[in-house]
Design an enzyme around this catalytic site. Structure first.
Site, short mmCIF file in Angstrom:
data_model
loop_
_atom_site.label_atom_id
_atom_site.label_comp_id
_atom_site.label_asym_id
_atom_site.label_seq_id
_atom_site.Cartn_x
_atom_site.Cartn_y
_atom_site.Cartn_z
N LYS A 17 -18.93 -26.27 -9.67
CA LYS A 17 -19.09 -25.47 -11.62
C LYS A 17 -19.51 -26.67 -12.30
O LYS A 17 -19.05 -28.27 -12.20
CB LYS A 17 -16.75 -25.19 -11.72
CG LYS A 17 -16.91 -24.34 -12.53
CD LYS A 17 -17.20 -23.22 -12.29
CE LYS A 17 -16.84 -22.59 -13.23
NZ LYS A 17 -16.60 -20.82 -12.26
N ASP A 66 -20.61 -19.06 -17.65
CA ASP A 66 -18.67 -18.64 -17.33
C ASP A 66 -18.42 -18.88 -18.96
O ASP A 66 -19.54 -18.10 -19.61
CB ASP A 66 -18.31 -20.02 -16.19
CG ASP A 66 -17.02 -20.12 -16.62
OD1 ASP A 66 -16.86 -19.17 -15.54
OD2 ASP A 66 -16.16 -20.09 -16.74
N1 GLU Z 1 -18.55 -18.32 -13.40
C1 GLU Z 1 -18.42 -17.18 -12.75
C2 GLU Z 1 -16.93 -17.27 -11.15
O1 GLU Z 1 -16.13 -18.03 -12.01
C3 GLU Z 1 -19.99 -17.04 -11.41
C4 GLU Z 1 -20.15 -18.16 -11.21
C5 GLU Z 1 -22.21 -18.29 -10.35
O2 GLU Z 1 -22.43 -16.57 -10.52
O3 GLU Z 1 -21.77 -18.29 -9.73
O4 GLU Z 1 -17.49 -16.71 -10.38
#
Ligand code: GLU
Length: 450
Positions: free
Chosen positions: A125, A165
């Protein structure tokens, strides 16, 4: 079990001031107690000490120039948490509340979420404390370019694949991708959530919201019920909330709320989805503007929220979809929801319910789908985008949607089967945490001490 307690204590000392991360870690580790009784070999391999430590954390400075010519400075982060199952995968969050603890909590959740999808992706992340609100397109572009000027050296299509996100949607992914391409000269699937004409997957934008609704439907079907005719509360007004609302209508339900950072909108006849899309996706306006078109709707500004929670959860409904942000649903909110007869909660956001709120839902034995299971459709479809990029294909919507449905049904089944195996058949929090952990832990043991 002193072991779990000691690990959490050590975390608090060695990584100070990361409250959200402790909350996420505590929830997972507490759920693992029965697993350790049953399979003590996980303790021999020190898996829990290893799994709570990111493999790598990158922190960097981002300097960019605003429209007034002033140099602005922000913090940037990427946490590469666990690669036992595959390349690090997870979004980027741009929001002024972001700290290294926020990114660590999100990265930690992502490990188990990604494991539950059954796809070969590890957990990561990233993000920044940059506040996109009120910024011009030019400022957003310059910020994204400055962010990628550092991040590009740490990512790659088979090593670490960021996505969106909160605060990072199609526009931001475009600017980030453009800059990656300029710096590396490579046209490749290094980010997901791309535009449909330049490598994106059909259905990715909708996937998190659609997936959260499919998960709710799976939970209800297991109880011999459906979403049809149900009145639903949705919080948030971003990508996840909008496509949750869209799918709820398709399922014959009636979503009557949404919310943004300034207030909550309640339209008892059902949210006007076209207007919501126009306000949020095109005009980037406040929800208050909705009232200019629908006088029967009401708007509750943040200043009038109850002291112990959020106005959206005080409205009577059958099902709730928290799709805004972490800890947006408190114990006080949970009590009112339960008193009002809520039967189903499916979390589109990451960790939207506080630990006390989760306890209330579990005690009440309602259908409760925790974020790491219920919102996994987004990252799962990101992995489908990676698969399309590496084979230079673009799949039709029917194929992507069929896979998304199947993945969500599998996640629900795994959580329910694992909950049953450990003697708490309605506890999908336990099910999700043990099922996700077991996959990652087994892979870590197979791969030795690395
Ligand atoms: N931010 C999204 C999550 O919390 C998607 C992450 C992604 O697609 O890599 O899963």
């Amino acid at each position: 079990m002193p072991y779990v307690h000691d690990t959490l204590e050590r975390l608090r000392k060695s990584s100070p001031a990361q409250t959200e991360f402790y909350q996420a870690a505590e929830e997972v580790l507490e759920c693992l107690r029965p697993l350790f009784q049953h399979s003590p070999h996980y303790l021999d391999h020190s898996i829990i000490e290893r799994i709570v430590e990111p493999e790598r954390q990158i922190m960097f400075r981002i300097c960019w120039t605003d429209d007034a010519g002033k140099v602005q400075v922000n913090k940037g982060y990427r946490v590469q948490f666990n690669s036992a199952l595959g390349p690090y995968k997870g979004g980027l969050r741009f929001h002024p509340s972001v700290t290294s603890g926020t990114i660590k909590f999100l990265g930690f959740e992502q490990i188990f979420k990604n494991a539950l999808t059954g796809l070969p992706i590890g957990g990561g992340k990233g993000g920044s404390d940059f506040d996109p609100k009120g910024r011009s397109d030019g400022e957003i572009m310059r910020f994204c370019q400055a962010f990628m000027a550092e991040l590009y050296r740490h990512i790659g299509p088979t090593t670490d694949v960021p996505a969106g996100d909160i605060g990072v949607g199609g526009r931001e992914i475009g600017y980030l991708y453009g800059q990656y391409k300029r710096l590396t000269g490579r046209y490749e699937g290094v980010l997901t959530g791309k535009g449909l004409d330049w490598g994106g997957s059909i259905g990715r934008k909708e996937a998190t919201g659609y997936g959260a609704v499919y998960f709710a439907q799976n939970m209800l079907e297991a109880r011999g019920k459906t979403l049809e005719g149900k009145t639903c509360l949705v919080s948030g007004a971003g990508n996840v909330a909008i496509y949750t609302i869209e799918k709820l209508y398709e399922m014959g339900a009636r979503p009557i709320t949404c919310s943004d950072s300034r207030g909550t909108l309640h339209d008892p006849r059902g949210i006007d989805l076209d207007l919501l899309k126009e306000l949020k996706e095109v005009k980037r306006a406040s929800l208050e503007a909705y009232l200019e078109h629908h006088s029967e709707a009401s708007y509750i500004p943040v200043g009038e929220y109850p002291e112990d929670g959020h106005a959206v959860w005080r409205i009577k409904a059958d099902a709730a979809f928290p799709c805004a942000t972490q800890n947006e649903l408190t114990a006080g909110d949970a009590e009112v929801l339960l008193k009002n007869g809520i039967t189903c909660i499916s979390e589109g956001a990451n960790m939207p319910s506080t630990a006390d709120a989760v306890d209330r839902f579990l005690e009440a034995r309602i259908a409760y789908g925790p974020g790491k299971a219920a919102n996994a459709g987004g990252v799962a479809t990101s992995q489908l985008e990676m698969a399309q990029n590496s084979s230079m294909e673009q799949w039709p919507l029917e194929k992507v949607d069929a896979k998304l449905k199947e993945i969500m049904a599998n996640i629900h089944q795994q959580c329910a089967d694992t909950a049953e195996e450990f003697g708490e058949p309605t506890n999908l929090v336990l099910g999700a945490n043990i099922a996700g952990f077991r996959k990652v832990a087994d892979a870590m043991i197979d791969q030795g001490v690395v």
